[in-house]
Design a protein around this motif. Structure first.
Motif, mmCIF file in Angstrom:
data_model
loop_
_atom_site.group_PDB
_atom_site.id
_atom_site.type_symbol
_atom_site.label_atom_id
_atom_site.label_comp_id
_atom_site.label_asym_id
_atom_site.label_seq_id
_atom_site.Cartn_x
_atom_site.Cartn_y
_atom_site.Cartn_z
ATOM 1 N N ARG A 175 -30.561 7.023 -40.945
ATOM 2 C CA ARG A 175 -29.842 5.909 -40.920
ATOM 3 C C ARG A 175 -30.672 4.765 -40.334
ATOM 4 O O ARG A 175 -31.186 5.149 -39.087
ATOM 5 N N ASP A 212 -23.671 3.180 -42.778
ATOM 6 C CA ASP A 212 -23.262 4.633 -42.735
ATOM 7 C C ASP A 212 -22.627 4.970 -44.296
ATOM 8 O O ASP A 212 -22.717 6.046 -44.633
ATOM 9 N N GLU A 213 -21.929 4.114 -44.952
ATOM 10 C CA GLU A 213 -21.698 4.488 -46.159
ATOM 11 C C GLU A 213 -22.612 5.016 -47.115
ATOM 12 O O GLU A 213 -22.461 6.059 -47.818
ATOM 13 N N TYR A 249 -25.545 6.356 -46.267
ATOM 14 C CA TYR A 249 -26.004 7.360 -45.574
ATOM 15 C C TYR A 249 -25.103 8.567 -46.068
ATOM 16 O O TYR A 249 -25.642 9.784 -46.306
ATOM 17 N N ASP A 250 -24.027 8.364 -45.765
ATOM 18 C CA ASP A 250 -22.752 9.391 -46.267
ATOM 19 C C ASP A 250 -22.978 9.909 -47.586
ATOM 20 O O ASP A 250 -22.853 11.166 -48.054
ATOM 21 N N ALA A 291 -26.052 12.097 -47.963
ATOM 22 C CA ALA A 291 -25.835 13.327 -47.420
ATOM 23 C C ALA A 291 -24.983 14.337 -48.270
ATOM 24 O O ALA A 291 -25.416 15.336 -48.520
ATOM 25 N N ARG A 292 -24.077 13.595 -49.093
ATOM 26 C CA ARG A 292 -23.271 14.486 -49.856
ATOM 27 C C ARG A 292 -23.929 15.014 -51.227
ATOM 28 O O ARG A 292 -23.866 15.842 -51.530
ATOM 29 N N GLU A 343 -26.217 17.675 -49.930
ATOM 30 C CA GLU A 343 -25.690 18.813 -49.919
ATOM 31 C C GLU A 343 -25.326 19.657 -51.250
ATOM 32 O O GLU A 343 -25.360 20.830 -51.385
#
Length: 184
Positions: free
Chosen positions: A20, A170-171, A173-174, A177-178, A181
């Motif tokens: 981030r 953050d949006e 980045y999230d 990250a999803r 994963e």
């Protein structure tokens, strides 16, 4: 985060890391610029890289336009210039597609990442920072943009050791990250 493994070409694929922050501050060999085809700066990541890198980047882009790319850089392609005042050594400019509901341009978005890795290999870059190409003003849905970015980098053979996604909010980045994963 996933470690290196063999890619399609028999070369290793880069370790994907997520950060981030501000891509213009990334201490890597090369920073990928989500450029427009004109290569002369713009908004978002493109404008930030040109501002932070100073006039050397713009002059290098103008030289490309005068010589090898008189019509600009085609969508899905990549080209490198100096990084000017950035901590990186090079900027790899790539043009992502504008999102369109009526036409699947996913291959062009994947190509922007593959071509950036190809140029990084030509330069000898081992660490590369990527933004979320096409996920800003070009309107690509964030989850899909993240999925294409992560899966393309994960499956593209390259000598790059670290593919660092440097994500501004953050949006974003999230979403990455999803995607990381679910594709690991």
């Amino acid at each position: 985060m996933v470690g290196p493994r063999a890619g399609y070409s028999g070369r290793m694929t880069a370790e994907i890391t997520l950060h981030r922050g501000d891509i213009t501050q990334a201490e890597v060999d090369a920073v990928v610029n989500a450029a427009n085809s004109g290569l002369l700066g713009g908004g978002g990541v493109d404008g930030a890289i040109h501002r932070a890198g100073g006039p050397a980047i713009l002059e290098a882009c103008r030289e490309l336009r005068r010589t090898t790319l008189p019509d600009g850089l085609p969508t899905g392609q990549a080209v490198a210039t100096t990084a000017g005042d950035l901590p990186a050594q090079w900027v790899i400019h790539t043009v992502g597609p504008v999102y369109a509901k009526s036409e699947d341009r996913s291959e062009l978005l994947a190509s922007a990442y593959r071509e950036s890795l190809r140029v990084a290999d030509e330069l000898g870059a081992r660490t590369v920072a990527f933004p979320a190409v096409s996920a800003g003003v070009y309107g690509w849905p964030l989850g899909d943009a993240a999925r294409i970015a992560v899966s393309t980098v994960r499956t593209t053979g390259s000598a790059v050791r670290e593919a660092r996604f440097v994500l501004f909010s953050d949006e974003v980045y999230d979403a990455f990250a999803r995607a990381d994963e679910s594709s690991g």
